[in-house]
Design a protein around this motif. Structure first.
Motif, PDB file in Angstrom:
ATOM      1  N   MET A 176      53.355  12.008 -30.092  1.00 44.39           N
ATOM      2  CA  MET A 176      52.055  12.156 -29.439  1.00 44.39           C
ATOM      3  C   MET A 176      51.792  13.604 -29.041  1.00 44.39           C
ATOM      4  O   MET A 176      50.682  14.114 -29.193  1.00 44.39           O
ATOM      5  N   ILE A 177      52.840  14.250 -28.541  1.00 42.81           N
ATOM      6  CA  ILE A 177      52.668  15.659 -28.185  1.00 42.81           C
ATOM      7  C   ILE A 177      52.343  16.464 -29.437  1.00 42.81           C
ATOM      8  O   ILE A 177      51.475  17.339 -29.433  1.00 42.81           O
ATOM      9  N   GLY A 178      53.029  16.121 -30.538  1.00 36.41           N
ATOM     10  CA  GLY A 178      52.745  16.782 -31.807  1.00 36.41           C
ATOM     11  C   GLY A 178      51.295  16.597 -32.223  1.00 36.41           C
ATOM     12  O   GLY A 178      50.611  17.547 -32.617  1.00 36.41           O
ATOM     13  N   ALA A 179      50.802  15.349 -32.096  1.00 36.34           N
ATOM     14  CA  ALA A 179      49.414  15.064 -32.470  1.00 36.34           C
ATOM     15  C   ALA A 179      48.447  15.865 -31.604  1.00 36.34           C
ATOM     16  O   ALA A 179      47.466  16.443 -32.101  1.00 36.34           O
ATOM     17  N   LEU A 180      48.741  15.930 -30.311  1.00 31.23           N
ATOM     18  CA  LEU A 180      47.875  16.669 -29.391  1.00 31.23           C
ATOM     19  C   LEU A 180      47.836  18.149 -29.769  1.00 31.23           C
ATOM     20  O   LEU A 180      46.761  18.764 -29.870  1.00 31.23           O
ATOM     21  N   LEU A 181      49.024  18.710 -30.014  1.00 34.17           N
ATOM     22  CA  LEU A 181      49.084  20.129 -30.366  1.00 34.17           C
ATOM     23  C   LEU A 181      48.327  20.395 -31.660  1.00 34.17           C
ATOM     24  O   LEU A 181      47.615  21.397 -31.788  1.00 34.17           O
ATOM     25  N   LEU A 182      48.468  19.460 -32.611  1.00 36.00           N
ATOM     26  CA  LEU A 182      47.775  19.615 -33.883  1.00 36.00           C
ATOM     27  C   LEU A 182      46.258  19.669 -33.660  1.00 36.00           C
ATOM     28  O   LEU A 182      45.561  20.550 -34.171  1.00 36.00           O
ATOM     29  N   VAL A 183      45.752  18.713 -32.874  1.00 32.88           N
ATOM     30  CA  VAL A 183      44.321  18.676 -32.567  1.00 32.88           C
ATOM     31  C   VAL A 183      43.895  20.001 -31.930  1.00 32.88           C
ATOM     32  O   VAL A 183      42.890  20.606 -32.303  1.00 32.88           O
ATOM     33  N   TRP A 184      44.681  20.462 -30.987  1.00 29.84           N
ATOM     34  CA  TRP A 184      44.345  21.690 -30.266  1.00 29.84           C
ATOM     35  C   TRP A 184      44.305  22.896 -31.206  1.00 29.84           C
ATOM     36  O   TRP A 184      43.392  23.709 -31.160  1.00 29.84           O
ATOM     37  N   ILE A 185      45.335  22.981 -32.059  1.00 31.15           N
ATOM     38  CA  ILE A 185      45.416  24.162 -32.933  1.00 31.15           C
ATOM     39  C   ILE A 185      44.268  24.163 -33.939  1.00 31.15           C
ATOM     40  O   ILE A 185      43.635  25.185 -34.186  1.00 31.15           O
ATOM     41  N   VAL A 186      43.981  22.966 -34.489  1.00 32.47           N
ATOM     42  CA  VAL A 186      42.892  22.877 -35.462  1.00 32.47           C
ATOM     43  C   VAL A 186      41.569  23.299 -34.828  1.00 32.47           C
ATOM     44  O   VAL A 186      40.818  24.114 -35.380  1.00 32.47           O
ATOM     45  N   PHE A 187      41.292  22.770 -33.644  1.00 29.02           N
ATOM     46  CA  PHE A 187      40.023  23.111 -32.996  1.00 29.02           C
ATOM     47  C   PHE A 187      39.990  24.575 -32.567  1.00 29.02           C
ATOM     48  O   PHE A 187      38.950  25.220 -32.609  1.00 29.02           O
ATOM     49  N   ASP A 188      41.136  25.084 -32.156  1.00 25.80           N
ATOM     50  CA  ASP A 188      41.168  26.492 -31.759  1.00 25.80           C
ATOM     51  C   ASP A 188      40.819  27.370 -32.950  1.00 25.80           C
ATOM     52  O   ASP A 188      40.091  28.355 -32.833  1.00 25.80           O
ATOM     53  N   PHE A 189      41.313  26.963 -34.121  1.00 27.01           N
ATOM     54  CA  PHE A 189      41.013  27.710 -35.339  1.00 27.01           C
ATOM     55  C   PHE A 189      39.520  27.640 -35.647  1.00 27.01           C
ATOM     56  O   PHE A 189      38.866  28.651 -35.876  1.00 27.01           O
ATOM     57  N   TYR A 190      38.959  26.410 -35.618  1.00 27.66           N
ATOM     58  CA  TYR A 190      37.556  26.249 -36.011  1.00 27.66           C
ATOM     59  C   TYR A 190      36.569  26.753 -34.971  1.00 27.66           C
ATOM     60  O   TYR A 190      35.395  26.940 -35.265  1.00 27.66           O
ATOM     61  N   THR A 191      37.028  26.941 -33.727  1.00 31.98           N
ATOM     62  CA  THR A 191      36.110  27.483 -32.723  1.00 31.98           C
ATOM     63  C   THR A 191      36.333  28.986 -32.540  1.00 31.98           C
ATOM     64  O   THR A 191      35.786  29.584 -31.616  1.00 31.98           O
ATOM     65  N   GLY A 192      37.141  29.566 -33.400  1.00 29.63           N
ATOM     66  CA  GLY A 192      37.412  30.999 -33.276  1.00 29.63           C
ATOM     67  C   GLY A 192      38.105  31.343 -31.965  1.00 29.63           C
ATOM     68  O   GLY A 192      37.766  32.324 -31.303  1.00 29.63           O
ATOM     69  N   GLY A 193      39.064  30.497 -31.562  1.00 28.22           N
ATOM     70  CA  GLY A 193      39.861  30.814 -30.377  1.00 28.22           C
ATOM     71  C   GLY A 193      39.220  30.437 -29.062  1.00 28.22           C
ATOM     72  O   GLY A 193      39.718  30.805 -28.004  1.00 28.22           O
ATOM     73  N   ARG A 194      38.127  29.669 -29.101  1.00 30.16           N
ATOM     74  CA  ARG A 194      37.506  29.270 -27.838  1.00 30.16           C
ATOM     75  C   ARG A 194      38.119  28.007 -27.259  1.00 30.16           C
ATOM     76  O   ARG A 194      37.845  27.652 -26.118  1.00 30.16           O
ATOM     77  N   PHE A 195      38.931  27.312 -28.046  1.00 31.64           N
ATOM     78  CA  PHE A 195      39.439  26.023 -27.566  1.00 31.64           C
ATOM     79  C   PHE A 195      40.620  26.199 -26.617  1.00 31.64           C
ATOM     80  O   PHE A 195      40.654  25.628 -25.538  1.00 31.64           O
ATOM     81  N   LEU A 196      41.586  27.005 -27.040  1.00 38.20           N
ATOM     82  CA  LEU A 196      42.783  27.168 -26.207  1.00 38.20           C
ATOM     83  C   LEU A 196      42.599  28.313 -25.231  1.00 38.20           C
ATOM     84  O   LEU A 196      43.308  29.321 -25.280  1.00 38.20           O
ATOM     85  N   THR A 197      41.618  28.158 -24.363  1.00 38.46           N
ATOM     86  CA  THR A 197      41.406  29.152 -23.309  1.00 38.46           C
ATOM     87  C   THR A 197      41.592  28.456 -21.977  1.00 38.46           C
ATOM     88  O   THR A 197      41.509  27.227 -21.888  1.00 38.46           O
ATOM     89  N   ALA A 198      41.851  29.249 -20.932  1.00 38.09           N
ATOM     90  CA  ALA A 198      42.025  28.667 -19.596  1.00 38.09           C
ATOM     91  C   ALA A 198      40.796  27.843 -19.235  1.00 38.09           C
ATOM     92  O   ALA A 198      40.895  26.731 -18.725  1.00 38.09           O
ATOM     93  N   ARG A 199      39.617  28.398 -19.545  1.00 32.95           N
ATOM     94  CA  ARG A 199      38.372  27.742 -19.197  1.00 32.95           C
ATOM     95  C   ARG A 199      38.251  26.369 -19.865  1.00 32.95           C
ATOM     96  O   ARG A 199      37.962  25.368 -19.217  1.00 32.95           O
ATOM     97  N   ASN A 200      38.535  26.320 -21.167  1.00 40.10           N
ATOM     98  CA  ASN A 200      38.369  25.052 -21.858  1.00 40.10           C
ATOM     99  C   ASN A 200      39.431  24.038 -21.447  1.00 40.10           C
ATOM    100  O   ASN A 200      39.145  22.854 -21.299  1.00 40.10           O
ATOM    101  N   LEU A 201      40.659  24.515 -21.259  1.00 36.04           N
ATOM    102  CA  LEU A 201      41.707  23.575 -20.860  1.00 36.04           C
ATOM    103  C   LEU A 201      41.461  23.066 -19.442  1.00 36.04           C
ATOM    104  O   LEU A 201      41.800  21.921 -19.117  1.00 36.04           O
ATOM    105  N   PHE A 202      40.855  23.914 -18.608  1.00 34.56           N
ATOM    106  CA  PHE A 202      40.447  23.455 -17.278  1.00 34.56           C
ATOM    107  C   PHE A 202      39.437  22.313 -17.424  1.00 34.56           C
ATOM    108  O   PHE A 202      39.607  21.233 -16.858  1.00 34.56           O
TER     109      PHE A 202
END
Ligand SMILES: Nc1ncnc2c1ncn2[C@@H]1O[C@H](COP(=O)(O)OP(=O)(O)O)[C@@H](O)[C@H]1O
Ligand SMILES: [Mg+2]
Lengths: 421, 252
Positions: A21-47
C-alpha cells in the motif's frame, strides 16, 4: 538475491500488504508530481491532502470494524449531513442565545452533542441489525435516505453559517493548525511514544521467553517510524502562512505583526484528530476484548457465539462506534467549510467504504486494519486531488476511481490466495 | 442396575425440532463423574443437537437438565461454561482468522491489571498446554486457517481441556486426526476420566467406544434406542442398535 531481500523483510516483521500500500501511495504521488511539474509533492499540497483526508479517514477506521464483522454502513454520509446540520443549528441558533455569542463553551457542547447524537443513531441502527436481524445493507440503505431527508428538514434546506469561530478551528485552515512549536512538541512526543511502545513490547515478549526480532531489525523499524513522524512534522512546519493570514491573526488580537516574523502552518487540527482517532482505534482493535470479539465474530460468527460472545450486543456497539466517528467526521467536515449545508457528506459512504476496502479490509469479514483504512483514504484522496490538479475532467475522475477500487480489491484477492490467508 | 450416587449430568425427556424435523425426540441420558458415555448413531441421528443443548448452543423445546441433581438453566454457552461444561464441537468452532492463543481463550481472555487483552500471557499459556497435548505444534503466531486439520483439532481440544472442565463434551474429536494423534486423544480421555471428569464422547468408531466408554447410548432418527453397559455387549450388539435400532436388552 531475491531470497535475501525477503529474508530481511521477514526479520523486520513488516507486513507485505502494508508495504504494497505504501508502494502504491508513493507511485501515485510520484506520477502526479511528474504530471503537475512538481506541484504535487510540496508542503502546501501535502498539507491540503492530509486535511482533506481527515474526515473520511476518521470514518474509515470505524468502517473497518463494521466490514470486519461482515456488515456494511451505507448511511454514514447522510448521517454526517444530519449531525452536521443539527450541530450547525445548535451552535448558531441555540447556544449563542443561551450563553452569548462566541462563548468558549459553545464548540465543546456542540462537538459533544454531535458525537453523542452520532452514537445514538448508530446504536439504533445497530439494534435493528443485531436484535431485529434486518440485514445491515437494508437498514443503512434506509438510513441513507432517512438521515439525508432529515438533514434537509433541520432548516428546510437553508445552509447554516457562519459557524462558531472556535469550532471552525477544528476544520483546519490558516488558523486551525498547531503552529511550529506545538507541532514539534507533538511530533517528538509521538516519535518517542512509538519507540517506547516498541521497546516495551519487545521486553514483554522477551520476558516470556519468546523469540524476538534481532536488535538491528527493531532499530530499523523504530527508525523508520520516527523518521516518518518527524519528517511529516518538519514538512508541515516548512509551509509558511501567507502574510495576509498572519496580519489577520494579529489584527484579531489587536496587535501589529512584528518585523521579520514568519509564521508556519504546522500540523492541522483535523489531522491531529485523525491521528488520535487512529491511535485509539488501533488500541481498541488490538488490546481490548471488544476489539478481539470484533475480529472473532468476523472470522466465524458461530464460533464467537459458542464462545459466549454476545454478538447482538456487539453489533450495537460497533454501529454506535461508527456513529460516534461519523459525529467526529461531521465536526471536521462542517468546520472546514465554515458552514453546515444539508448536502454535507454526500457520497462519503462510498469514499469511506472504498478507503477501508482499498486498505485491505475484506468484505468476507475477519480481516482489516486501522492503518490500512487510513492509507486507503489517503490513496483515494491523492488520486482525486492529483487528477483535479492535472485537470482531469470530473466524469473521468469518477471512472478512474471506480476502476482503481475494483483493481485494488482484485490485487488483494490475488495476494490473499498466494499467501493462503 | 440402580445408580447409587447422584449423576453429574442428567438430561431428561429432552426434545427439540427444527421446522418439522424432530432432531431430538424425548431423549434421556446421564453421566457420572469419572465416566465416559459414548453417543452413537448414524449421521443425522441427533447426537450433535443433543449435546448442543447441554452446551447452551440450542435451547430445548422441552425437558430438563440436572447438574449434580439440581435443575440447571442453560440458555446460552456462557451458562454452560459457568457449570464447567466444556465442548469440542464437531465443527471445531474456531475463528479461522485468529491465532491459536486467541481461539483458546476466546470469550475468556487473560487480561492485564488494566483489563487489556494480554496476548503474550495467552501465548505463553498456549505454548505450555500445547507442549503437553501436542508437542509437535509450533504455529503459534499463524491464524488457525493456516493449520492442518489435526492441528486445528488439537487447538479445539486444548481449549476444552484448559479451563478445568468437570463435564467434557467431545463431538467426534478424532475425525481429522491421524493414528498417532488419535492415540494421544485416547490417552487424554483416560487421564481426564481418572481425574474424575465426566465425558460425553460422540464417535463413529465402535472400536474406540468399546475401548474408552463405560456406557453407550445409541440414537436413531432423534430417538434414543437404548443405553448399555459397554462391558455387557459386543461390537455386533452396538452395530445392531445403530443400524436396526434394536435394543439388545429387549431380545433377552
Ligand atoms: N440448526 C439446525 N437447523 C435445522 N435442522 C437442524 C439443525 N441442526 C440439526 N438439524 C437437523 O437435526 C437432525 C440431527 O442432526 P445432528 O444432531 O447434527 O445429527 P448427528 O450429529 O447425529 O449427525 C438432522 O436431520 C439435521 O438436519
Ligand atoms: Mg454430528
Amino acid at each position: 538475491m531475491k531470497n535475501g531481500i525477503k529474508n530481511v523483510f521477514d526479520k523486520l516483521g513488516l507486513d507485505t500488504r502494508l508495504l504494497g500500500m505504501i508502494g502504491a501511495l508513493l507511485l501515485v504521488w510520484i506520477v502526479f508530481d511528474f504530471y503537475t511539474g512538481g506541484r504535487f509533492l510540496t508542503a502546501r499540497n501535502l498539507f491540503n491532502l492530509s486535511v482533506q483526508t481527515a474526515s473520511v479517514g476518521v470514518m474509515a477506521t470505524g468502517m473497518v470494524f463494521v466490514i470486519v464483522t461482515r456488515h456494511i454502513d451505507l448511511s454514514v454520509g447522510a448521517m454526517l449531513g444530519f449531525v452536521g446540520m443539527l450541530m450547525g443549528a445548535l451552535q448558531t441558533f441555540v447556544l449563542p442565545d443561551l450563553l452569548g455569542t462566541g462563548h468558549p463553551m459553545i464548540w465543546i457542547i456542540t462537538a459533544l452533542f454531535g458525537i453523542a447524537l452520532g452514537s445514538l443513531i448508530g446504536a439504533f441502527q445497530g439494534w435493528i441489525i443485531g436484535y431485529l436481524t434486518v440485514p445491515a445493507f437494508i437498514v443503512t440503505l434506509g438510513g441513507l435516505l432517512v438521515w439525508r431527508g432529515a438533514a434537509w428538514w433541520v432548516t428546510s434546506g437553508q445552509t447554516v453559517a457562519p459557524l462558531d469561530a472556535t469550532f471552525k478551528l477544528l476544520g483546519g485552515g490558516a488558523e486551525g493548525t498547531l503552529g511550529a512549536m506545538p507541532s514539534w512538541v507533538l511530533g517528538l512526543f509521538a516519535a518517542g511514544a512509538a519507540l517506547v511502545l516498541l521497546a516495551l513490547s519487545r521486553s514483554r515478549k522477551a520476558s516470556h521467553g519468546f523469540v524476538v526480532k534481532p536488535v538491528w531489525a527493531e532499530l530499523t523499524v523504530g527508525g523508520i517510524v520516527a523518521a516518518l513522524i518527524l519528517g511529516y512534522t518538519w514538512l508541515m512546519n516548512s509551509y509558511p502562512l501567507p502574510k495576509g493570514a498572519v496580519k489577520r491573526i494579529y489584527a484579531a488580537r489587536g496587535e501589529i505583526v512584528p518585523e521579520g516574523l514568519n509564521l508556519v502552518y504546522g500540523i492541522a487540527i483535523p489531522v491531529l484528530i485523525l491521528l488520535l482517532v487512529a491511535a485509539v482505534m488501533t488500541f481498541v482493535a488490538s488490546r481490548t476484548r471488544f476489539g478481539r470479539y470484533v475480529y472473532a465474530t468476523g472470522g466465524n460468527p458461530e464460533a464467537a457465539e459458542l464462545s459466549g460472545i454476545n454478538t447482538r450486543l456487539l453489533t450495537v456497539k460497533i454501529f454506535a462506534l461508527m456513529g460516534a466517528l461519523t459525529g467526529i467526521a461531521a465536526i471536521i467536515a462542517s468546520a472546514r467549510l465554515g458552514s453546515a449545508a444539508n448536502d454535507l457528506g454526500t457520497l462519503d459512504e462510498l469514499r469511506v467504504i472504498a478507503a477501508a476496502v482499498i486498505g485491505g479490509t475484506a468484505l468476507a469479514g475477519g480481516v482489516g486494519t486501522i492503518y490500512g483504512a487510513i492509507l486507503g483514504a489517503l490513496i483515494m484522496q491523492s488520486l482525486q486531488s492529483g487528477m483535479a490538479m492535472v485537470g482531469v475532467d470530473a466524469p473521468l475522475q469518477a471512472i478512474v476511481v471506480g476502476v482503481v477500487l475494483v483493481f485494488a480489491v482484485y490485487i488483494d484477492i490475488v495476494y490473499r490466495r498466494r499467501t493462503g490467508l | 442396575m440402580k445408580d447409587i450416587q447422584t449423576p453429574l449430568v442428567e438430561m431428561k425427556d429432552i426434545h427439540i425440532s427444527f421446522g418439522g424435523v424432530k432432531a431430538v425426540d424425548h431423549v434421556d441420558v446421564h453421566l457420572h463423574a469419572g465416566e465416559v458415555v459414548g453417543l452413537l448413531g448414524h449421521n443425522g441421528a441427533g447426537k450433535s443437537t443433543l449435546i448442543k443443548i447441554l452446551s447452551g448452543a440450542y435451547r430445548a423445546d422441552g425437558g430438563e437438565i440436572l447438574i449434580n441433581g439440581e435443575k440447571a438453566s442453560i440458555n446460552n454457552p456462557r451458562d454452560a461454561r459457568s457449570y464447567n461444561i466444556e465442548t469440542i464441537y464437531q465443527t471445531l468452532a474456531l475463528a479461522d482468522n485468529l491465532d491459536a492463543a486467541s481461539n483458546l481463550f476466546l470469550g475468556r481472555e487473560l487480561v492485564t491489571s488494566l483489563g487489556l487483552v494480554d496476548d503474550d500471557a495467552m501465548e505463553a499459556e498456549t505454548r505450555r498446554i500445547m507442549g503437553r497435548l501436542n508437542p509437535n505444534f509450533q504455529k503459534f503466531s499463524d491464524p488457525v486457517s493456516a493449520l492442518s486439520g489435526g492441528q486445528r483439532q488439537s487447538v479445539a481440544i486444548a481449549r476444552a481441556v484448559y479451563f478445568n472442565a468437570r463435564i467434557l463434551i467431545m463431538d467426534e474429536p478424532t475425525a481429522a486426526l491421524g493414528p498417532q494423534e488419535t492415540k494421544m486423544v485416547s490417552e487424554l480421555i483416560q487421564k481426564l476420566k481418572a481425574e474424575g471428569i465426566g465425558i460425553f464422547l460422540i464417535s463413529h468408531d465402535i472400536h474406540d467406544v468399546m475401548e474408552l466408554c463405560d456406557r453407550a447410548s445409541v440414537m436413531k432418527n432423534g430417538k434414543l434406542v437404548g443405553t448399555v453397559n459397554v462391558a455387557d455387549v459386543t461390537d455386533d450388539d452396538l452395530l445392531a442398535m445403530i443400524i436396526l435400532g434394536k435394543n439388545p436388552a429387549e431380545k433377552r
